[in-house]
Design an enzyme around this catalytic site. Structure first.
Site, mmCIF file in Angstrom:
data_model
loop_
_atom_site.group_PDB
_atom_site.id
_atom_site.type_symbol
_atom_site.label_atom_id
_atom_site.label_comp_id
_atom_site.label_asym_id
_atom_site.label_seq_id
_atom_site.Cartn_x
_atom_site.Cartn_y
_atom_site.Cartn_z
ATOM 1 N N LYS A 9 2.111 -3.075 6.199
ATOM 2 C CA LYS A 9 2.437 -2.847 4.790
ATOM 3 C C LYS A 9 3.898 -2.434 4.599
ATOM 4 O O LYS A 9 4.520 -2.796 3.579
ATOM 5 C CB LYS A 9 1.490 -1.820 4.185
ATOM 6 N N SER A 14 0.857 -1.185 0.000
ATOM 7 C CA SER A 14 0.000 0.000 0.000
ATOM 8 C C SER A 14 0.888 1.229 0.000
ATOM 9 O O SER A 14 2.064 1.166 0.397
ATOM 10 C CB SER A 14 -0.883 0.011 1.254
ATOM 11 N N TYR A 48 -1.885 -0.854 10.379
ATOM 12 C CA TYR A 48 -1.959 -1.173 8.961
ATOM 13 C C TYR A 48 -0.673 -0.756 8.254
ATOM 14 O O TYR A 48 -0.109 -1.520 7.452
ATOM 15 C CB TYR A 48 -3.174 -0.458 8.354
#
Length: 263
Positions: free
Chosen positions: A163, A146, A159
């Site tokens: 990533k 991401s 998150y």
């Protein structure tokens, strides 16, 4: 992708988390380039939904259920692919989850859930896929990261950690297998109108200004974050995956498809 140099005819491709959203878009693009797809997702119903998207686009696909957090489930998935197809040429490890919360609000359970799927799952899948790819001395592994793996976002510390981890992991493994005909890259989607962004519980809802609607927030974030001013699509991600699946000398990279957001 009609150019013959982007043909995946005769290739077998796996997409985890391929039932909906970015995963389904990637699966359709790979199928349109000629690959035969295996769609794996957390439930068989989701996997079958992804297969339906591929078949509607004129491709071939079979469905498998997998829990990417569990080594035995991942090994069973790869064993099934080897039994049915005898090979695995392209693997897109796309299964992922997200939740929102400031660092002081996050629970240990939220942290573990996101890291288990997004990073542990990529490790387990890549490990099993490379074992099979080594038999043919050919493979293309694409791990979905991401832009949040290149720069941190508020309310997404867990998150982003997962990533950033996917990018580092992919770069390291690429160097391990570089002389074995196997490439490993990370795909970094930008702002795509899937569940992470859209809706009152998504980022566009959470980051709405006082009195601003979710739709208005979504439009504002596209305009403010992205030099092109428009969100990316699952089809955009699919096009990049086709390129990476056909590129023999692109490996160890974190390729952003983000409308110019990141370097």
């Amino acid at each position: 992708m009609a150019n013959s140099q982007f043909s995946l005819k005769g290739r077998v491709a796996l997409v985890t988390g391929g039932g909906r959203g970015i995963g389904a878009g990637i699966a359709v693009a790979l199928a349109q380039a000629g690959a035969e797809l295996v769609i794996a997702d957390y439930t068989m119903a989701l996997a079958e939904e992804g297969c339906a998207s591929v078949k509607a686009a004129g491709g071939k696909a079979t469905a498998l259920q997998v829990d990417v957090r569990r080594p035995e489930s991942v090994k069973a998935m790869i064993a099934s692919i080897e039994m049915q197809h005898g090979r695995l040429d392209v693997a897109v490890n796309n299964a992922g989850i997200v939740s929102l919360g400031s660092v002081t609000e996050l629970t240990v359970e939220q942290w573990d859930d996101v890291l288990d799927v997004n990073l542990r799952g990529v490790f387990l899948c890549t490990q099993a896929e490379i074992d099979l790819m080594r038999k043919a001395q050919f493979g293309r592994v694409i791990n979905t990261a991401s832009i949040a793996g290149k720069t941190g976002f508020p309310h997404l510390s867990h998150y982003s950690a997962s990533k950033f981890g996917v990018i580092g992991f992919s770069n390291a493994v690429a160097k391990e297998v570089a002389k074995e005909g196997i490439t490993v890259n990370a795909l970094c989607p930008g702002i795509v109108g899937t569940g992470m962004w859209r809706g009152e519980t998504g980022l566009s809802g959470k980051w709405a200004l006082p009195g601003e609607s979710e739709e208005a927030s979504w439009e504002r974030h596209q305009a403010s974050f992205l030099p092109q001013g428009v969100a990316q699509t699952s089809e955009d991600m699919g096009q990049m995956c086709v390129f990476l699946a056909c590129a023999p000398h692109v490996t160890g990279q974190a390729v952003a498809v983000d409308g110019g957001f990141s370097l």
